[in-house]
Design a protein around this motif. Structure first.
Motif, PDB file in Angstrom:
ATOM      1  N   LEU A  15       9.939  -6.386  11.394  1.00 40.46           N
ATOM      2  CA  LEU A  15       9.316  -6.121  10.104  1.00 40.46           C
ATOM      3  C   LEU A  15       8.614  -4.772  10.166  1.00 40.46           C
ATOM      4  CD1 LEU A  15       7.791  -9.627   9.332  1.00 40.46           C
ATOM      5  CD2 LEU A  15       9.791  -8.583   8.286  1.00 40.46           C
ATOM      6  N   THR A  16       8.589  -4.084   9.045  1.00 45.94           N
ATOM      7  CA  THR A  16       7.932  -2.779   8.978  1.00 45.94           C
ATOM      8  C   THR A  16       6.807  -2.836   7.952  1.00 45.94           C
ATOM      9  OG1 THR A  16       9.391  -1.997   7.231  1.00 45.94           O
ATOM     10  CG2 THR A  16      10.104  -1.606   9.520  1.00 45.94           C
ATOM     11  N   ASP A  17       5.931  -1.840   8.013  1.00 42.76           N
ATOM     12  CA  ASP A  17       4.833  -1.760   7.059  1.00 42.76           C
ATOM     13  C   ASP A  17       5.380  -1.704   5.635  1.00 42.76           C
ATOM     14  OD1 ASP A  17       2.164  -1.563   6.174  1.00 42.76           O
ATOM     15  OD2 ASP A  17       2.321   0.617   6.071  1.00 42.76           O
ATOM     16  N   GLY A  18       6.451  -0.963   5.436  1.00 49.41           N
ATOM     17  CA  GLY A  18       7.043  -0.848   4.104  1.00 49.41           C
ATOM     18  C   GLY A  18       7.513  -2.182   3.544  1.00 49.41           C
ATOM     19  N   LEU A  19       8.099  -3.008   4.398  1.00 46.65           N
ATOM     20  CA  LEU A  19       8.577  -4.320   3.950  1.00 46.65           C
ATOM     21  C   LEU A  19       7.430  -5.286   3.666  1.00 46.65           C
ATOM     22  CD1 LEU A  19      11.579  -4.915   6.361  1.00 46.65           C
ATOM     23  CD2 LEU A  19      11.691  -4.542   3.902  1.00 46.65           C
ATOM     24  N   MET A  20       6.330  -5.118   4.357  1.00 39.22           N
ATOM     25  CA  MET A  20       5.217  -6.047   4.231  1.00 39.22           C
ATOM     26  C   MET A  20       4.180  -5.617   3.193  1.00 39.22           C
ATOM     27  SD  MET A  20       6.137  -8.422   6.166  1.00 39.22           S
ATOM     28  CE  MET A  20       4.659  -9.398   6.087  1.00 39.22           C
ATOM     29  N   ARG A  21       4.116  -4.352   2.841  1.00 44.71           N
ATOM     30  CA  ARG A  21       3.093  -3.839   1.938  1.00 44.71           C
ATOM     31  C   ARG A  21       3.200  -4.461   0.548  1.00 44.71           C
ATOM     32  NH1 ARG A  21      -1.337  -2.821   0.733  1.00 44.71           N
ATOM     33  NH2 ARG A  21      -1.781  -2.566   2.885  1.00 44.71           N
ATOM     34  N   ARG A  22       4.388  -4.469  -0.044  1.00 46.18           N
ATOM     35  CA  ARG A  22       4.551  -4.949  -1.428  1.00 46.18           C
ATOM     36  C   ARG A  22       4.207  -6.432  -1.565  1.00 46.18           C
ATOM     37  NH1 ARG A  22       3.028  -4.203  -5.915  1.00 46.18           N
ATOM     38  NH2 ARG A  22       4.296  -4.984  -7.597  1.00 46.18           N
ATOM     39  N   PRO A  23       4.664  -7.324  -0.690  1.00 45.16           N
ATOM     40  CA  PRO A  23       4.269  -8.733  -0.827  1.00 45.16           C
ATOM     41  C   PRO A  23       2.751  -8.917  -0.746  1.00 45.16           C
ATOM     42  CG  PRO A  23       6.111  -8.547   0.679  1.00 45.16           C
ATOM     43  CD  PRO A  23       5.659  -7.152   0.379  1.00 45.16           C
ATOM     44  N   LEU A  24       2.092  -8.160   0.121  1.00 46.96           N
ATOM     45  CA  LEU A  24       0.639  -8.260   0.216  1.00 46.96           C
ATOM     46  C   LEU A  24      -0.011  -7.765  -1.075  1.00 46.96           C
ATOM     47  CD1 LEU A  24      -1.963  -8.848   1.711  1.00 46.96           C
ATOM     48  CD2 LEU A  24      -1.784  -6.594   2.780  1.00 46.96           C
ATOM     49  N   GLU A  25       0.461  -6.665  -1.606  1.00 45.99           N
ATOM     50  CA  GLU A  25      -0.092  -6.139  -2.862  1.00 45.99           C
ATOM     51  C   GLU A  25       0.056  -7.159  -3.988  1.00 45.99           C
ATOM     52  OE1 GLU A  25       2.000  -2.456  -3.382  1.00 45.99           O
ATOM     53  OE2 GLU A  25       0.671  -1.372  -2.015  1.00 45.99           O
TER      54      GLU A  25
END
Length: 105
Positions: A15-25
């Motif tokens: 997993l990368t920051d890019g993949l995880m950022r949007r779900p968290l937002e």
């Protein structure tokens, strides 16, 4: 943000920051959590998790396992949040021996 190396996508890619950022937002928006001058990340949530474990008096060894810390020293960062845990442990010396095991669990 550093992600754990043992967290993977279904295809086996990390997993990368890019993949995880949007779900968290999206989750933060749904929870009506805003922070105009800061950026809330996954590590902030992880730290909050560890803090709440300590504040609820969860033994540090269990917290270490739940958080995946390699050493107890890492988990000790949260120990200051639960000074009453030490007090409860000492109070067990005044309790009948049969109660001691269940009160600390």
């Amino acid at each position: 943000m550093r992600l754990r190396a043992d967290v993977w996508q279904e295809e086996g890619q990390p997993l990368t920051d890019g993949l995880m950022r949007r779900p968290l937002e999206r989750c933060l928006i749904r929870a009506n959590i805003t922070c105009e001058q800061c950026r809330i990340g996954w590590h902030d949530l992880r730290h909050t998790y560890g803090s709440h474990l300590a504040m609820r008096g969860i033994p540090l060894k269990f917290s270490q396992e739940l958080m995946g810390h390699a050493t107890l020293e890492k988990t000790m960062r949260y120990a200051h949040l639960s000074p009453e845990t030490k007090e409860r442990a000492v109070q067990q010396l005044d309790a009948p021996a049969s109660r001691n095991h269940t009160a600390l669990a």
